[in-house]
Scaffold this active site. Sequence first.
Site, PDB file in Angstrom:
ATOM      1  N   GLU A  88       4.525  -8.201   3.998  1.00 26.71           N
ATOM      2  CA  GLU A  88       3.844  -6.981   3.579  1.00 26.71           C
ATOM      3  C   GLU A  88       2.421  -7.276   3.143  1.00 26.71           C
ATOM      4  O   GLU A  88       2.151  -8.295   2.509  1.00 26.71           O
ATOM      5  CB  GLU A  88       4.601  -6.335   2.412  1.00 26.71           C
ATOM      6  CG  GLU A  88       5.960  -5.830   2.836  1.00 26.71           C
ATOM      7  CD  GLU A  88       6.733  -5.189   1.704  1.00 26.71           C
ATOM      8  OE1 GLU A  88       7.967  -5.204   1.779  1.00 26.71           O
ATOM      9  OE2 GLU A  88       6.099  -4.696   0.754  1.00 26.71           O
ATOM     10  N   CYS A 330       6.513  -4.954  -3.569  1.00 30.12           N
ATOM     11  CA  CYS A 330       6.434  -5.959  -2.518  1.00 30.12           C
ATOM     12  C   CYS A 330       7.825  -6.429  -2.089  1.00 30.12           C
ATOM     13  O   CYS A 330       8.645  -6.781  -2.911  1.00 30.12           O
ATOM     14  CB  CYS A 330       5.590  -7.101  -3.037  1.00 30.12           C
ATOM     15  SG  CYS A 330       6.152  -8.721  -2.696  1.00 30.12           S
TER      16      CYS A 330
END
Length: 357
Positions: A88, A330
């Site tokens: 990510e 995250c």
Amino acid sequence: VSIAALRHRLRTLGAGPSHEASVLRHWLQARPQLPRGAREDRLPAPLHAALPLIEAELAGLVRLRSSHAADDGSARLLVELADGQTVESVLLPGRGDKAGGLCVSTQIGCAVGCVFCMTGQGGLLRQLGSDEIAAQLALARTMRAVNKVVFMGMGEPAHNLDAVLEAIEAMGTAGGIGHKNLVFSTVGDRRAFERLMSVPRGGVRPALALSLHSTDAERRARLLPRAPRIEPEELVALACAYADASGYPLQVQWTLIEGVNDGEADIDGIVALLAGRRAVMNLIPYNAVESLPFARPAWEAAAEMARRLHRRGVLTKLRRSAGQEVDAGCGQLRSRGAAVMPPRSRRAPAQGGAGYQ
Ligand code: SF4
């Protein structure tokens, strides 16, 4: 692979320093290449012949699998690597019409195992190459202007030190990012501090963020079970020594968890370690994750803690963790993506995330 290998390949094709810099600049700044005729005039023939393939390979390092915009102007990106694994990145909003920032991942998974972070629960799957780290910037710049890169996504940068420092060097030169706008983030690692201190004057020296989360050694060891055992006093001293050498204030990251590190003793501990230091305390209220037993404190309680620290001589900022409306943090996108679309090479174990370190 590495940016060093790319540089070597370019040199063996006859590239001089300016050709090499130009290829990297076009890649990392997402600039259109020169028209073919103009390139022929300027490049050695072998390099010119090989360039379309090299450009295609650079473009294929990462691809955007999905983008999830939030109301605060940030966007979480699920980025697919060439082997089908995903990481990510987060586009961070700029002020006004200014360019924004980018949070990049440095590893797939993480070995530190912070108990409040889902990324850490699955352990480390693999390192990212310096080219894969830098390619996150190239990709982001095809979407938005970026003038700051923080290394606070999935992974512990100190555990992939060579690749991270190589990416930082490329971003701070060919990538055109100001050195103080490159933020190396770590839970604290002697080798990382030594390497940062040894960057020569004139080299790319990033700013430093230290994920502290507690000033109590025992509690910190419980929260960050596989972080190097360094007493918080020494950790802050080492980080501040680098801040003094680099000239950029130390960013201290404090994921604020209700009932864990938001009490009187925590305030006293922070004041004892940071008052009068060249440091900024960033309080980041925790993004709750369903499967983990930790809670986010009320915003007003966090704001009061920030005010009290400020009054006692610690420059403190209360931060929102970007993208929280979209997902818990995250690692969550990756987890969901892996569930619906397994990587081509092998299926990734389920992961989650807790947000910035
Ligand atoms: S918070 Fe950061 S260092 Fe800790 S496990 Fe998660 S990714 Fe790793």
